[in-house]
Design a protein around this motif. Sequence first.
Motif, PDB file in Angstrom:
ATOM      1  N   MET A   1      34.898  10.266  -4.106  1.00 18.78           N
ATOM      2  CA  MET A   1      33.560  10.540  -4.560  1.00 18.78           C
ATOM      3  C   MET A   1      32.941  11.681  -3.759  1.00 18.78           C
ATOM      4  N   LEU A   2      33.219  11.728  -2.488  1.00 15.60           N
ATOM      5  CA  LEU A   2      32.708  12.789  -1.638  1.00 15.60           C
ATOM      6  C   LEU A   2      33.234  14.142  -2.104  1.00 15.60           C
ATOM      7  N   TYR A   3      34.482  14.173  -2.551  1.00 21.93           N
ATOM      8  CA  TYR A   3      35.086  15.410  -3.029  1.00 21.93           C
ATOM      9  C   TYR A   3      34.309  15.977  -4.213  1.00 21.93           C
ATOM     10  N   TYR A   4      33.932  15.133  -5.165  1.00 22.14           N
ATOM     11  CA  TYR A   4      33.166  15.585  -6.322  1.00 22.14           C
ATOM     12  C   TYR A   4      31.778  16.076  -5.905  1.00 22.14           C
ATOM     13  N   PHE A   5      31.191  15.419  -4.945  1.00 26.35           N
ATOM     14  CA  PHE A   5      29.895  15.846  -4.435  1.00 26.35           C
ATOM     15  C   PHE A   5      29.999  17.236  -3.808  1.00 26.35           C
ATOM     16  N   ILE A   6      31.060  17.482  -3.048  1.00 26.45           N
ATOM     17  CA  ILE A   6      31.268  18.788  -2.427  1.00 26.45           C
ATOM     18  C   ILE A   6      31.465  19.856  -3.491  1.00 26.45           C
ATOM     19  N   LYS A   7      32.239  19.535  -4.543  1.00 25.61           N
ATOM     20  CA  LYS A   7      32.441  20.482  -5.632  1.00 25.61           C
ATOM     21  C   LYS A   7      31.120  20.836  -6.308  1.00 25.61           C
ATOM     22  N   ILE A   8      30.306  19.850  -6.555  1.00 23.87           N
ATOM     23  CA  ILE A   8      29.011  20.085  -7.202  1.00 23.87           C
ATOM     24  C   ILE A   8      28.111  20.926  -6.308  1.00 23.87           C
ATOM     25  N   ILE A   9      28.077  20.621  -5.023  1.00 21.76           N
ATOM     26  CA  ILE A   9      27.227  21.358  -4.087  1.00 21.76           C
ATOM     27  C   ILE A   9      27.650  22.819  -4.004  1.00 21.76           C
ATOM     28  N   ILE A  10      28.939  23.090  -3.874  1.00 25.27           N
ATOM     29  CA  ILE A  10      29.406  24.474  -3.771  1.00 25.27           C
ATOM     30  C   ILE A  10      29.117  25.238  -5.053  1.00 25.27           C
ATOM     31  N   SER A  11      29.344  24.611  -6.187  1.00 20.88           N
ATOM     32  CA  SER A  11      29.066  25.270  -7.467  1.00 20.88           C
ATOM     33  C   SER A  11      27.572  25.520  -7.633  1.00 20.88           C
TER      34      SER A  11
ATOM     35  N   LEU B   1      40.217  27.516  -7.777  1.00 20.13           N
ATOM     36  CA  LEU B   1      40.160  26.824  -6.486  1.00 20.13           C
ATOM     37  C   LEU B   1      40.202  25.312  -6.669  1.00 20.13           C
ATOM     38  N   TRP B   2      39.336  24.791  -7.545  1.00 17.13           N
ATOM     39  CA  TRP B   2      39.280  23.343  -7.730  1.00 17.13           C
ATOM     40  C   TRP B   2      40.577  22.815  -8.345  1.00 17.13           C
ATOM     41  N   LEU B   3      41.162  23.563  -9.270  1.00 17.27           N
ATOM     42  CA  LEU B   3      42.415  23.132  -9.894  1.00 17.27           C
ATOM     43  C   LEU B   3      43.543  23.091  -8.874  1.00 17.27           C
ATOM     44  N   TYR B   4      43.604  24.084  -7.993  1.00 14.44           N
ATOM     45  CA  TYR B   4      44.642  24.085  -6.975  1.00 14.44           C
ATOM     46  C   TYR B   4      44.454  22.951  -5.974  1.00 14.44           C
ATOM     47  N   VAL B   5      43.222  22.744  -5.562  1.00 11.73           N
ATOM     48  CA  VAL B   5      42.951  21.662  -4.602  1.00 11.73           C
ATOM     49  C   VAL B   5      43.292  20.303  -5.225  1.00 11.73           C
ATOM     50  N   ASP B   6      42.988  20.144  -6.529  1.00 11.42           N
ATOM     51  CA  ASP B   6      43.249  18.870  -7.200  1.00 11.42           C
ATOM     52  C   ASP B   6      44.735  18.620  -7.447  1.00 11.42           C
ATOM     53  N   THR B   7      45.470  19.662  -7.875  1.00  9.87           N
ATOM     54  CA  THR B   7      46.845  19.433  -8.334  1.00  9.87           C
ATOM     55  C   THR B   7      47.924  20.049  -7.457  1.00  9.87           C
TER      56      THR B   7
END
Length: 69
Positions: A1-11, A44-50
């Motif tokens: 959940m923290l990861y999604y929060f970080i993604k939202i904040i950076i975006s 970036l997000w796709l690479y970090v995820d997969t």
Amino acid sequence: MLYYFIKIIISAISILLISELAKRSSFFGGLVASLPLVSLLAFLWLYVDTKETSKIIDLSYSIFWLVIP
């Protein structure tokens, strides 16, 4: 959940910075907004995820062919 929060904040911060820059200079705001910022964030997000570069390559080809029209 923290990861999604970080993604939202950076975006959100990138959108905020572009809008604040556009308040001061519409030219520079447009210049930064016209950069493929969303595509780079998606890579970036796709690479970090997969961790799969083949998915990033496929996404970049799709973006390339959809930008042309």
